[in-house]
Design an enzyme around this catalytic site. Structure first.
Site, PDB file in Angstrom:
ATOM      1  N   GLY A  12       0.780  -1.226   0.000  1.00 31.08           N
ATOM      2  CA  GLY A  12       0.000   0.000   0.000  1.00 31.08           C
ATOM      3  C   GLY A  12       0.815   1.280   0.000  1.00 31.08           C
ATOM      4  O   GLY A  12       0.362   2.304   0.505  1.00 31.08           O
ATOM      5  N   SER A  13       2.009   1.269  -0.608  1.00 35.01           N
ATOM      6  CA  SER A  13       2.832   2.486  -0.574  1.00 35.01           C
ATOM      7  C   SER A  13       2.196   3.626  -1.368  1.00 35.01           C
ATOM      8  O   SER A  13       2.279   4.791  -0.956  1.00 35.01           O
ATOM      9  CB  SER A  13       4.247   2.205  -1.082  1.00 35.01           C
ATOM     10  OG  SER A  13       4.265   1.994  -2.474  1.00 35.01           O
ATOM     11  N   ASN A  14       1.542   3.322  -2.476  1.00 41.04           N
ATOM     12  CA  ASN A  14       0.861   4.381  -3.220  1.00 41.04           C
ATOM     13  C   ASN A  14      -0.341   4.909  -2.446  1.00 41.04           C
ATOM     14  O   ASN A  14      -0.612   6.113  -2.459  1.00 41.04           O
ATOM     15  CB  ASN A  14       0.439   3.882  -4.603  1.00 41.04           C
ATOM     16  CG  ASN A  14       1.479   4.169  -5.663  1.00 41.04           C
ATOM     17  OD1 ASN A  14       1.913   5.315  -5.830  1.00 41.04           O
ATOM     18  ND2 ASN A  14       1.908   3.142  -6.380  1.00 41.04           N
ATOM     19  N   ARG A  91      -5.636  -7.509  -9.350  1.00 37.50           N
ATOM     20  CA  ARG A  91      -6.748  -8.213  -9.967  1.00 37.50           C
ATOM     21  C   ARG A  91      -7.258  -7.415 -11.162  1.00 37.50           C
ATOM     22  O   ARG A  91      -7.244  -6.173 -11.144  1.00 37.50           O
ATOM     23  CB  ARG A  91      -7.914  -8.386  -8.968  1.00 37.50           C
ATOM     24  CG  ARG A  91      -7.658  -9.409  -7.912  1.00 37.50           C
ATOM     25  CD  ARG A  91      -8.840  -9.523  -6.966  1.00 37.50           C
ATOM     26  NE  ARG A  91     -10.082  -9.920  -7.634  1.00 37.50           N
ATOM     27  CZ  ARG A  91     -10.399 -11.162  -7.955  1.00 37.50           C
ATOM     28  NH1 ARG A  91      -9.578 -12.156  -7.678  1.00 37.50           N
ATOM     29  NH2 ARG A  91     -11.545 -11.430  -8.543  1.00 37.50           N
ATOM     30  N   ASN A 107      -5.758   3.682 -12.356  1.00 36.02           N
ATOM     31  CA  ASN A 107      -4.686   2.742 -12.020  1.00 36.02           C
ATOM     32  C   ASN A 107      -3.357   3.420 -12.296  1.00 36.02           C
ATOM     33  O   ASN A 107      -3.289   4.388 -13.071  1.00 36.02           O
ATOM     34  CB  ASN A 107      -4.810   1.464 -12.854  1.00 36.02           C
ATOM     35  CG  ASN A 107      -3.802   0.404 -12.429  1.00 36.02           C
ATOM     36  OD1 ASN A 107      -3.572   0.200 -11.239  1.00 36.02           O
ATOM     37  ND2 ASN A 107      -3.194  -0.272 -13.391  1.00 36.02           N
ATOM     38  N   HIS A 109       0.719   2.346 -13.359  1.00 33.93           N
ATOM     39  CA  HIS A 109       1.510   1.224 -13.865  1.00 33.93           C
ATOM     40  C   HIS A 109       2.966   1.653 -13.984  1.00 33.93           C
ATOM     41  O   HIS A 109       3.253   2.757 -14.467  1.00 33.93           O
ATOM     42  CB  HIS A 109       0.976   0.779 -15.234  1.00 33.93           C
ATOM     43  CG  HIS A 109       1.696  -0.435 -15.754  1.00 33.93           C
ATOM     44  ND1 HIS A 109       1.475  -1.690 -15.239  1.00 33.93           N
ATOM     45  CD2 HIS A 109       2.641  -0.575 -16.726  1.00 33.93           C
ATOM     46  CE1 HIS A 109       2.244  -2.556 -15.883  1.00 33.93           C
ATOM     47  NE2 HIS A 109       2.962  -1.901 -16.773  1.00 33.93           N
ATOM     48  N   ASP A 141      -9.926   0.494 -18.311  1.00 37.29           N
ATOM     49  CA  ASP A 141     -10.973   0.029 -19.221  1.00 37.29           C
ATOM     50  C   ASP A 141     -10.991  -1.494 -19.202  1.00 37.29           C
ATOM     51  O   ASP A 141     -10.435  -2.108 -18.291  1.00 37.29           O
ATOM     52  CB  ASP A 141     -10.807   0.620 -20.631  1.00 37.29           C
ATOM     53  CG  ASP A 141      -9.540   0.149 -21.342  1.00 37.29           C
ATOM     54  OD1 ASP A 141      -8.866  -0.797 -20.843  1.00 37.29           O
ATOM     55  OD2 ASP A 141      -9.214   0.716 -22.399  1.00 37.29           O
ATOM     56  N   ASP A 145      -4.034  -2.800 -18.584  1.00 41.28           N
ATOM     57  CA  ASP A 145      -3.111  -1.660 -18.692  1.00 41.28           C
ATOM     58  C   ASP A 145      -3.277  -0.940 -20.028  1.00 41.28           C
ATOM     59  O   ASP A 145      -2.297  -0.659 -20.740  1.00 41.28           O
ATOM     60  CB  ASP A 145      -1.663  -2.137 -18.517  1.00 41.28           C
ATOM     61  CG  ASP A 145      -1.417  -2.715 -17.133  1.00 41.28           C
ATOM     62  OD1 ASP A 145      -2.063  -2.269 -16.178  1.00 41.28           O
ATOM     63  OD2 ASP A 145      -0.577  -3.629 -17.023  1.00 41.28           O
ATOM     64  N   GLU A 174       5.964   7.344  -8.885  1.00 41.23           N
ATOM     65  CA  GLU A 174       4.555   6.951  -8.761  1.00 41.23           C
ATOM     66  C   GLU A 174       3.872   7.728  -7.645  1.00 41.23           C
ATOM     67  O   GLU A 174       2.717   8.162  -7.779  1.00 41.23           O
ATOM     68  CB  GLU A 174       4.444   5.450  -8.459  1.00 41.23           C
ATOM     69  CG  GLU A 174       4.833   4.531  -9.601  1.00 41.23           C
ATOM     70  CD  GLU A 174       4.659   3.074  -9.222  1.00 41.23           C
ATOM     71  OE1 GLU A 174       3.634   2.733  -8.595  1.00 41.23           O
ATOM     72  OE2 GLU A 174       5.559   2.272  -9.528  1.00 41.23           O
TER      73      GLU A 174
END
Length: 210
Positions: A12-14, A91, A107, A109, A141, A145, A174
């Site tokens: 959970g760093s982001n 997921r 998201n 990436h 979507d 990615d 990020e």
């Protein structure tokens, strides 16, 4: 106040960077309404609990994707979430999930998409021999990615880099980029045209390039 729902599967760093940036006023008008993990006992959920946030584990093991996504969507709706942020959520989500939050699932990436989608993006970059990598915040979507890019940051690949060192330097970017992307989307000062995220020029009501 705009409510964020955070989805995670690990450390959970982001998520923690987003929470810190909200506390610092860098994402004005936003709050984290709920943090959801598909795995129990992960550091991200522990961090959410320590911060006094609503934290839920909705285990994916033993459930179909439709069943699990239905439970996650119900939890997000219960907390009146405006924007869903996948932060290390390992997921793929279903079309039903996306229909529940159209153009409201983000998201991040760790590569410059469309290069190196999927897992182990940093290793893919090193093996391919690129000189520049980075990270991208994008709308989610129905494809892996693939969604429209909101913002990106670049990171040079150094000759001495291994997968770990490159991943750490990308991760630092990020933590900046995700909050920037959230702020851009929550502003509402954009439109999506084709595959392009276009900011509006508020002084003229037009896009900068038109």
């Amino acid at each position: 106040m705009r409510k964020l729902g955070i989805l995670l599967s690990g450390r959970g760093s982001n998520f923690m960077a987003i929470a810190d940036n909200i506390a610092a006023g860098k994402i004005p008008g936003a709050e984290i309404a709920v943090v959801i993990s598909n795995k129990p006992y992960v550091p991200g959920i522990q961090a959410a609990e320590q911060r006094g946030l609503n934290a839920h584990v909705i285990q994916s093991k033993g459930l179909s994707r439709a069943e699990h996504d239905g439970a996650v969507v119900a939890c997000l709706r219960e907390h009146k979430v405006d924007l869903v942020c996948m932060a290390g959520y390992m997921r793929l989500i279903s079309p039903t999930f996306l229909d529940a939050f159209p153009e409201r699932v983000l998201n991040i990436h760790p590569s410059l998409l469309p290069a190196f989608p999927g897992l182990d993006a940093q290793r893919q970059a090193l093996e391919y021999g690129v000189e520049v990598s980075g990270c991208i915040v994008h709308f989610v979507d129905g494809n892996l990615d693939h969604g429209v890019i909101i913002t990106q940051r670049t990171v040079p690949v150094e000759p001495q880099d291994d997968e770990h060192s490159l991943a750490e330097r990308i991760l630092a970017q990020e933590h900046i980029a995700y909050s920037e992307g959230i702020r851009m989307v929550l502003s509402g000062e954009y439109e999506v045209r084709g595959r392009r995220y276009l900011r509006k020029d508020l002084s003229s009501g037009r896009h900068p390039e038109t």
